[in-house]
Design a protein around this motif. Structure first.
Motif, short mmCIF file in Angstrom:
data_model
loop_
_atom_site.label_atom_id
_atom_site.label_comp_id
_atom_site.label_asym_id
_atom_site.label_seq_id
_atom_site.Cartn_x
_atom_site.Cartn_y
_atom_site.Cartn_z
N LEU A 4 0.86 -1.18 0.00
CA LEU A 4 0.00 0.00 0.00
C LEU A 4 0.90 1.23 0.00
O LEU A 4 1.74 1.39 0.88
CB LEU A 4 -0.92 0.02 1.22
N VAL A 5 0.73 2.07 -1.00
CA VAL A 5 1.59 3.25 -1.16
C VAL A 5 0.71 4.50 -1.11
O VAL A 5 -0.33 4.56 -1.78
CB VAL A 5 2.36 3.21 -2.50
N GLU A 6 1.12 5.47 -0.33
CA GLU A 6 0.39 6.74 -0.27
C GLU A 6 1.01 7.72 -1.27
O GLU A 6 2.23 7.95 -1.25
CB GLU A 6 0.44 7.32 1.14
N GLY A 39 0.78 -3.54 -9.29
CA GLY A 39 -0.28 -4.16 -8.52
C GLY A 39 -0.43 -3.61 -7.13
O GLY A 39 -1.35 -3.99 -6.39
N SER A 40 0.47 -2.69 -6.72
CA SER A 40 0.34 -2.07 -5.40
C SER A 40 -0.94 -1.25 -5.33
O SER A 40 -1.36 -0.65 -6.33
CB SER A 40 1.53 -1.15 -5.12
N THR A 54 -8.82 5.51 -3.75
CA THR A 54 -7.92 4.35 -3.73
C THR A 54 -7.82 3.81 -5.15
O THR A 54 -8.84 3.68 -5.84
CB THR A 54 -8.46 3.24 -2.81
N GLY A 55 -6.61 3.49 -5.57
CA GLY A 55 -6.42 2.93 -6.91
C GLY A 55 -5.39 1.82 -6.88
O GLY A 55 -4.99 1.35 -5.81
N TYR A 56 -4.96 1.40 -8.06
CA TYR A 56 -3.87 0.42 -8.12
C TYR A 56 -2.82 0.93 -9.10
O TYR A 56 -3.12 1.73 -9.98
CB TYR A 56 -4.38 -0.97 -8.54
N TYR A 57 -1.60 0.45 -8.91
CA TYR A 57 -0.48 0.86 -9.76
C TYR A 57 -0.32 -0.16 -10.88
O TYR A 57 -0.10 -1.35 -10.63
CB TYR A 57 0.80 0.94 -8.93
N GLY A 58 -0.44 0.30 -12.11
CA GLY A 58 -0.26 -0.56 -13.27
C GLY A 58 0.05 0.30 -14.48
O GLY A 58 -0.80 1.06 -14.94
N ILE A 59 1.28 0.20 -14.97
CA ILE A 59 1.70 1.09 -16.06
C ILE A 59 1.18 0.59 -17.39
O ILE A 59 1.34 -0.59 -17.74
CB ILE A 59 3.24 1.20 -16.11
#
Length: 401
Positions: A4-6, A39-40, A54-59
């Motif tokens: 989980l990244v802020e 996916g974080s 809230t989201g997710y990390y996906g390039i």
């Protein structure tokens, strides 16, 4: 355990995200130089650490991730995916009950609340397309949720991203029954052959359903039809079933010939009575002009970008030239069906390309109808830029009319 990244949003981006904009852009983030695992989960905050989304990390090519929820207490877990997929399936109840259409989109990425993931239905089988490593990391929950909300005959998948910089060749089968391909699906009563385990393509682009129906029902009877960039000949099938007196399908890919023959065959159409050319579309325009070939209807549905040994084609730059070439071989009072799926410009801009071509050839025209994505391809409210499909039916006016 998922990271989980802020991330702090720039003040200029907070309003868009709050109002429903689903894409997380790199330039929207204050601390965008962080190293984050695909996916974080991302907790998006304002400068005072106030919660935004809230989201997710996906390039992928559009951005660095997607918003999943704007509810701080909502957990991104199996229950979340069951809810999202269930809502999407219920929205498409009329398709689920249809007997004459057995292929449609059941989940359309950001339009249904999870950007980077689409799911299509093909006569009992489901095919998921994953657009980043980040969203693919949720696959276990997504497939469990899908099996919970529908009875799946079988599941297939397409990976639309490179893994560690390498394109991965893989078997697309996931679970359930293994399909026997070609699988025959129906679309407005027409038959189409699809293969869910044959690389990137399936054999049909579902977003053009309403366009094919219009071609069949209103513009084909007694007409000659040229289908350029024809892929597997889906438009040609629609035209033939609509009473066309002859179709010509043109595509550079060698496999377009057997695939187009197959599409005619599953509809009981004698493919030998139709013309199928494996050649560069622009070379065909020159060939047709030299041989005084003209058509009543010309379908233009090019890829957004293509490169051959001779030339590079980009819809954003070259569409006016494409229309001008088509005009040379279109009969007076004929129809040009101009289409693009390039998301980098909107319908208004697309119509300026068409207008430019007609003005430069001193030809008058009338727009008969316009199409964008069909209703199963849901798009986010208030953000029309995600409605990428643009199709215009144009009547070429006879001089003096």
């Amino acid at each position: 355990m998922r990271q989980l990244v802020e991330l702090q949003l720039k003040s200029t981006s907070i309003k868009d995200i709050t109002n429903g904009y689903p894409l997380i852009l790199k330039e929207a983030i204050e601390n965008s130089d962080l190293t984050i695992e695909e996916g974080s989960l991302l907790r998006l905050v304002d400068k005072n650490n106030g919660y935004v989304a809230t989201g997710y990390y996906g390039i992928q090519n559009k951005g660095i991730g997607w918003v999943l929820t704007r509810k701080e207490k909502e957990t991104i877990d199996l229950k979340f995916f069951v809810k999202k997929l269930g809502e999407a399936i219920r929205k498409r109840a009329n398709y689920n009950e249809s007997e004459d259409t057995t292929a449609f989109r059941v989940f359309n990425g950001e339009g249904d609340g999870i950007g980077g993931l689409t799911i299509d239905f093909f006569n009992g089988f489901y095919m998921a397309s994953w657009y980043s490593e980040g969203i693919y990391s949720f696959r276990k929950d997504v497939y469990t949720a899908l099996n919970e909300v529908v009875n799946t005959r079988g599941i297939y998948e397409k990976l639309r991203f490179n893994r560690n910089g390498q394109y991965v060749e893989q078997d697309d089968y996931v679970s359930g029954e293994k399909g026997e391909f070609p699988l025959i699906v129906k679309e407005n009563g027409m038959n189409y052959a699809v293969d869910l385990n044959d690389g990137a393509m399936t054999g049909i682009f579902l977003d053009q359903r309403n366009v094919r129906k219009a071609l069949r029902d209103k513009y084909s009877e007694g007409k000659t039809v040229l289908n350029t960039f024809s892929y597997t000949g889906a438009f040609s099938v629609a035209a033939a079933l609509g009473g066309s007196i002859g179709t010509t399908s043109v595509d550079l890919a060698k496999r377009s010939l057997p695939k187009t023959i197959e599409q005619f065959a599953v509809n009981g159409i004698d493919y030998e009575s139709q013309d199928i050319k494996v050649m560069n579309v622009f070379d065909y325009f020159s060939y047709a002009a030299r041989h005084d070939l003209k058509f009543d209807v010309v379908v233009l549905d090019p890829p957004s970008f293509a490169r051959t040994k001779k030339m590079t084609f980009s819809t954003a730059k070259d569409y006016p030239k494409l229309v001008k070439d088509a005009l040379k071989i279109t009969n007076d009072d004929g129809i040009i069906i101009a289409s693009t799926n390039n998301a980098s410009f909107n319908m208004k801009k697309f119509k300026t390309f068409i207008d430019k071509a007609f003005k430069e050839t001193n030809t008058r025209y009338k727009i008969l109808e316009e199409h964008q994505l069909p209703e199963d391809f849901a798009v986010p409210h208030n953000f029309p830029e995600f409605n990428y499909l643009k199709v215009v039916f144009i009547k070429v006016m006879k001089p003096g009319k």
